[in-house]
Design a protein around this motif. Structure first.
Motif, PDB file in Angstrom:
ATOM      1  N   PHE A  20       0.616  -1.036   0.386  1.00  0.00           N
ATOM      2  CA  PHE A  20      -0.307  -0.098  -0.430  1.00  0.00           C
ATOM      3  C   PHE A  20       0.670   0.764  -0.254  1.00  0.00           C
ATOM      4  O   PHE A  20       0.764   2.379  -0.598  1.00  0.00           O
ATOM      5  N   ALA A  21       2.059   1.336   0.848  1.00  0.00           N
ATOM      6  CA  ALA A  21       2.831   2.913   1.029  1.00  0.00           C
ATOM      7  C   ALA A  21       3.169   2.641  -0.409  1.00  0.00           C
ATOM      8  O   ALA A  21       3.615   3.756  -0.771  1.00  0.00           O
ATOM      9  N   GLU A  22       4.078   1.202  -0.906  1.00  0.00           N
ATOM     10  CA  GLU A  22       4.964   1.708  -2.415  1.00  0.00           C
ATOM     11  C   GLU A  22       3.577   2.312  -3.163  1.00  0.00           C
ATOM     12  O   GLU A  22       3.889   3.326  -4.288  1.00  0.00           O
ATOM     13  N   ALA A  23       2.800   1.706  -3.132  1.00  0.00           N
ATOM     14  CA  ALA A  23       1.295   2.135  -4.574  1.00  0.00           C
ATOM     15  C   ALA A  23       1.131   3.306  -4.423  1.00  0.00           C
ATOM     16  O   ALA A  23       0.640   3.988  -5.034  1.00  0.00           O
ATOM     17  N   HIS A  24       0.848   4.191  -2.816  1.00  0.00           N
ATOM     18  CA  HIS A  24       0.613   5.005  -2.684  1.00  0.00           C
ATOM     19  C   HIS A  24       1.401   6.210  -2.825  1.00  0.00           C
ATOM     20  O   HIS A  24       2.162   7.374  -2.364  1.00  0.00           O
TER      21      HIS A  24
END
Length: 186
Positions: free
Chosen positions: A130-134
């Motif tokens: 999630f952190a990477e995607a956002h």
């Protein structure tokens, strides 16, 4: 069918350090089954686990809603692991959790109790994805991630069953964004 088990555990906890002779143990396992191809959550499960080396503190009850009397009706940790493998094919199906706490807690408790680890090696840290995607430098907690994704928090935060359901919604959000890969991630 491309199935993923999303798992969230609650464990005995205290406001400060654990009392002498007590150690953190899993008391609830929430599991949501996700059909990644169809993009839907297909089932939700809850396994209550009776702790052997600790008691549910007032702090833990306030946080999770679980009481000692309630978890006393649960199964042993070994039986919970057997249920995960036999009824949820946890040892064959890829799985995900929010962060690494759940995976590490299972590893510790399996070693501590001489219980066979119930999950496959194919684990994805949904928080990291999630952190990477956002494009986030800091990995958000689940409730904050739901806000960022524009998704509602369904049920009670810090309920294993409800948190697994909400994490599964975040996985599907990531799948829609093209950010969820089938391979395991750290």
């Amino acid at each position: 069918m491309n199935i993923l088990n999303v798992v969230d555990v609650e464990a005995t906890c205290w406001e400060g350090s654990p009392p002498p002779t007590q150690t953190s143990e899993i008391i609830e396992i929430g599991l949501t089954v996700v059909d990644l191809d169809a993009g839907v959550r297909t089932a939700r499960h809850r396994i209550l686990v009776r702790p052997r080396r600790s008691r549910v503190s007032a702090f833990c009850t306030e946080l999770t809603g679980l009481t000692q009397a309630e978890v006393d009706t649960g199964v042993t940790f070994a039986e919970a692991c057997r249920i995960l493998a036999a009824e949820h094919r946890a040892n064959q199906v890829p799985w995900a959790s929010w962060g690494d706490y759940d995976r590490k807690q299972f590893t510790r408790q399996c070693q501590m109790t001489n219980t066979e680890y119930p999950f496959s090696r194919d684990h994805t840290n949904a928080k990291a994805v999630f952190a990477e995607a956002h494009g986030l430098r800091k990995r958000p907690g689940m409730a904050q991630a739901l806000e960022i994704a524009g998704l509602p928090l369904e049920g009670r935060h810090h309920s294993g069953e409800d948190d697994a359901w909400n994490i599964a919604a975040l996985v599907l959000h990531l799948r829609r964004k093209g950010a969820w890969l089938s391979a395991s991630r750290p």
